[in-house]
Design an enzyme around this catalytic site. Sequence first.
Site, PDB file in Angstrom:
ATOM      1  N   THR A 129       0.882   2.368  -5.479  1.00 48.95           N
ATOM      2  CA  THR A 129       0.263   1.049  -5.402  1.00 48.95           C
ATOM      3  C   THR A 129      -0.313   0.652  -6.755  1.00 48.95           C
ATOM      4  O   THR A 129      -0.265  -0.522  -7.139  1.00 48.95           O
ATOM      5  CB  THR A 129      -0.838   1.048  -4.325  1.00 48.95           C
ATOM      6  OG1 THR A 129      -0.231   1.337  -3.057  1.00 48.95           O
ATOM      7  CG2 THR A 129      -1.560  -0.284  -4.247  1.00 48.95           C
TER       8      THR A 129
ATOM      9  N   HIS B 212       0.833  -1.211   0.000  1.00 54.87           N
ATOM     10  CA  HIS B 212       0.000   0.000   0.000  1.00 54.87           C
ATOM     11  C   HIS B 212       0.860   1.251   0.000  1.00 54.87           C
ATOM     12  O   HIS B 212       2.068   1.223   0.289  1.00 54.87           O
ATOM     13  CB  HIS B 212      -0.902   0.001   1.242  1.00 54.87           C
ATOM     14  CG  HIS B 212      -0.198   0.461   2.486  1.00 54.87           C
ATOM     15  ND1 HIS B 212      -0.259   1.755   2.948  1.00 54.87           N
ATOM     16  CD2 HIS B 212       0.613  -0.199   3.352  1.00 54.87           C
ATOM     17  CE1 HIS B 212       0.473   1.876   4.044  1.00 54.87           C
ATOM     18  NE2 HIS B 212       1.013   0.703   4.318  1.00 54.87           N
ATOM     19  N   CYS B 213       0.191   2.385  -0.340  1.00 57.08           N
ATOM     20  CA  CYS B 213       0.790   3.709  -0.162  1.00 57.08           C
ATOM     21  C   CYS B 213      -0.212   4.546   0.631  1.00 57.08           C
ATOM     22  O   CYS B 213      -0.791   4.036   1.596  1.00 57.08           O
ATOM     23  CB  CYS B 213       1.201   4.318  -1.500  1.00 57.08           C
ATOM     24  SG  CYS B 213      -0.109   4.382  -2.746  1.00 57.08           S
ATOM     25  N   SER B 214      -0.447   5.794   0.257  1.00 56.28           N
ATOM     26  CA  SER B 214      -1.393   6.611   1.023  1.00 56.28           C
ATOM     27  C   SER B 214      -2.816   6.493   0.492  1.00 56.28           C
ATOM     28  O   SER B 214      -3.723   6.075   1.187  1.00 56.28           O
ATOM     29  CB  SER B 214      -0.941   8.077   1.037  1.00 56.28           C
ATOM     30  OG  SER B 214       0.215   8.221   1.833  1.00 56.28           O
TER      31      SER B 214
END
Length: 265
Positions: free
Chosen positions: A166, A158-160
Amino acid sequence: MGSVAIVTNDGFLLSSAPNFRDLGGHRTREGRTVREGLLYRSDALHTLSEPDLTTYNGFGIRQLIDLRTSHERDRLPDVIPDGAEYAAIGVQNAEAAGANFVDLLSDPERARAVFGDGAAERFMFAVYRDLVTEDEALQGYRELVERAAKGPTALVFHCSAGKDRTGWGAALLLTLLGVEREAIVADYLVSNDRQAATDHWMRTISADSGLPWEDIAPMTRVRADYLEKAFTTVDTVYGSFDAYVAEGLGLSQATLEEFADRMLD
């Protein structure tokens, strides 16, 4: 070990992480199927609600890969599933403008200079180019594939917002597994239905920075031409996707075979 939930990539699996979804279920060109319950993609995992925690822990996740920068990780640490291994694998230079939205957008003058007057769209195309060419990205995505091939599963990365860093990670993994580009783009675009939290955050930033919403809006959504920019950069810089994988990412054929054997029925 508790029971592992059987899920599909339809619907919202976690209401407090709306872009959390399973990459399983996709068909490959050879007629095989990506196994469900092994490979998840997500947005930020720091705000999971109490009701969602039981569901989250029920997915049997044994490896969490955090693609965010050190600034993001320090500010908003992940909730790590019970018994899972955590790996921080940045795919952006932590000092690059795009890696620190909060700091950049809190300075109205800098924000207008970087994102004003249509520059946000150009910025997004540059982000996708850099995800293919920058050293941090090449190292990070190589490690993502290696961990997916060899590390414990199930795995979530994941990222933000779970849409760009992602998004390219998911496109890379699905392409390696032989999923058709049309299905990959469709999976990528699903993120647009799951950005309510990002919208709220970005509208607040827009108001605080004095930037009109239309100047910021290109950064709050994914677009097919953003992803196409990454694939075009692959072809331009490396000559082919296979060359990008072998020479850019430095992945061995043995790792790719191990990944396919693990992920495909």
